[in-house]
Design an enzyme around this catalytic site. Sequence first.
Site, PDB file in Angstrom:
ATOM      1  N   ASN A  14      47.353  49.717  37.832  1.00  0.00           N
ATOM      2  CA  ASN A  14      48.499  50.162  38.639  1.00  0.00           C
ATOM      3  C   ASN A  14      49.403  51.090  37.839  1.00  0.00           C
ATOM      4  OD1 ASN A  14      48.639  48.862  41.462  1.00  0.00           O
ATOM      5  ND2 ASN A  14      47.949  47.186  40.157  1.00  0.00           N
ATOM      6  N   ASN A 101      57.971  43.931  42.541  1.00  0.00           N
ATOM      7  CA  ASN A 101      56.700  43.384  42.062  1.00  0.00           C
ATOM      8  C   ASN A 101      55.615  43.660  43.093  1.00  0.00           C
ATOM      9  OD1 ASN A 101      54.925  41.695  40.480  1.00  0.00           O
ATOM     10  ND2 ASN A 101      55.213  40.075  41.999  1.00  0.00           N
ATOM     11  N   HIS A 103      52.127  41.866  44.475  1.00  0.00           N
ATOM     12  CA  HIS A 103      51.375  40.613  44.428  1.00  0.00           C
ATOM     13  C   HIS A 103      50.087  40.796  45.234  1.00  0.00           C
ATOM     14  CE1 HIS A 103      50.847  36.347  43.797  1.00  0.00           C
ATOM     15  NE2 HIS A 103      50.396  36.280  45.036  1.00  0.00           N
TER      16      HIS A 103
HETATM   17  C1  GAR Z   1      47.201  43.405  40.252  1.00  0.00           C
HETATM   18  O1  GAR Z   1      46.195  43.055  41.167  1.00  0.00           O
HETATM   19  C2  GAR Z   1      48.518  42.803  40.685  1.00  0.00           C
HETATM   20  O2  GAR Z   1      48.648  42.720  42.077  1.00  0.00           O
HETATM   21  C3  GAR Z   1      48.418  41.420  40.084  1.00  0.00           C
HETATM   22  O3  GAR Z   1      47.831  41.621  38.823  1.00  0.00           O
HETATM   23  C4  GAR Z   1      46.947  42.735  38.902  1.00  0.00           C
HETATM   24  C5  GAR Z   1      47.243  43.663  37.743  1.00  0.00           C
HETATM   25  O4  GAR Z   1      46.266  44.657  37.637  1.00  0.00           O
HETATM   26  N1  GAR Z   1      49.698  40.818  39.966  1.00  0.00           N
HETATM   27  C6  GAR Z   1      49.882  39.505  40.084  1.00  0.00           C
HETATM   28  O5  GAR Z   1      48.966  38.727  40.266  1.00  0.00           O
HETATM   29  C7  GAR Z   1      51.333  39.041  39.983  1.00  0.00           C
HETATM   30  N2  GAR Z   1      51.471  37.702  40.395  1.00  0.00           N
HETATM   31  P1  GAR Z   1      46.490  45.917  36.700  1.00  0.00           P
HETATM   32  O6  GAR Z   1      46.975  45.396  35.336  1.00  0.00           O
HETATM   33  O7  GAR Z   1      45.156  46.545  36.597  1.00  0.00           O
HETATM   34  O8  GAR Z   1      47.510  46.808  37.333  1.00  0.00           O
END
Ligand code: GAR
Length: 188
Positions: A14, A101, A103
């Site tokens: 992200n 955030n 999620h």
């Molecule tokens: C993403 O899928 C985000 O939605 C999730 O962690 C991942 C991070 O991916 N967040 C959570 O679960 C928060 N509770 P990334 O490091 O590749 O962006």
Amino acid sequence: MKRLSIFVSGNGTNLQRIAEYFKDNHDVEIVNVVCNNPKAYAIERAKKLGIPVRMVTKAEFSSADFIEEMAGLKLDLIVLAGFLWKIPAGLIEAYPRHIVNIHPALLPKYGGKGFYGEHVHEAVVAAKEAFSGITIHYVNEIYDSGEIILQAYTTLDQKETPDSLAAKIHQLEQAYFPVTIQQLLFWS
Ligand code: GAR
């Protein structure tokens, strides 16, 4: 100029997408990346993207000094992009309604402590849900319970696995997170 800080703990896909989305936008600067995990691949991504990385320890993160440091950055938005620590009340007070955030589920289902990353997808598939999706929300003192800004949905197939669902969610994140950040920065 709008100033962003992006908090990360893991892979950083992200972060990468947001940085690329705003690359040619001279009205947006990603001031820094805050990271709590020395093993996070997001650190490499930030370096390649030319964004300074601020590593934090648990003790530092909730200290008055760190909160003051962040407040001093005069940020327009703090973006949690796969950041897994609870945000201290002092930081929320310093940036009211200015911390968001993402999620990987349709809150309020599959939220709260322990529900992150693949754990969410495993639980959704095990429950044979018909839908899952993403939730972009403001951050308050309770995990995954701040005011919802946007949700986007996808359907689960009969043969859905946590991995295949993760790929669908990833696509939704890539499609919706940067543009939602842009809307919050310029139109809210
Ligand atoms: C993403 O899928 C985000 O939605 C999730 O962690 C991942 C991070 O991916 N967040 C959570 O679960 C928060 N509770 P990334 O490091 O590749 O962006």
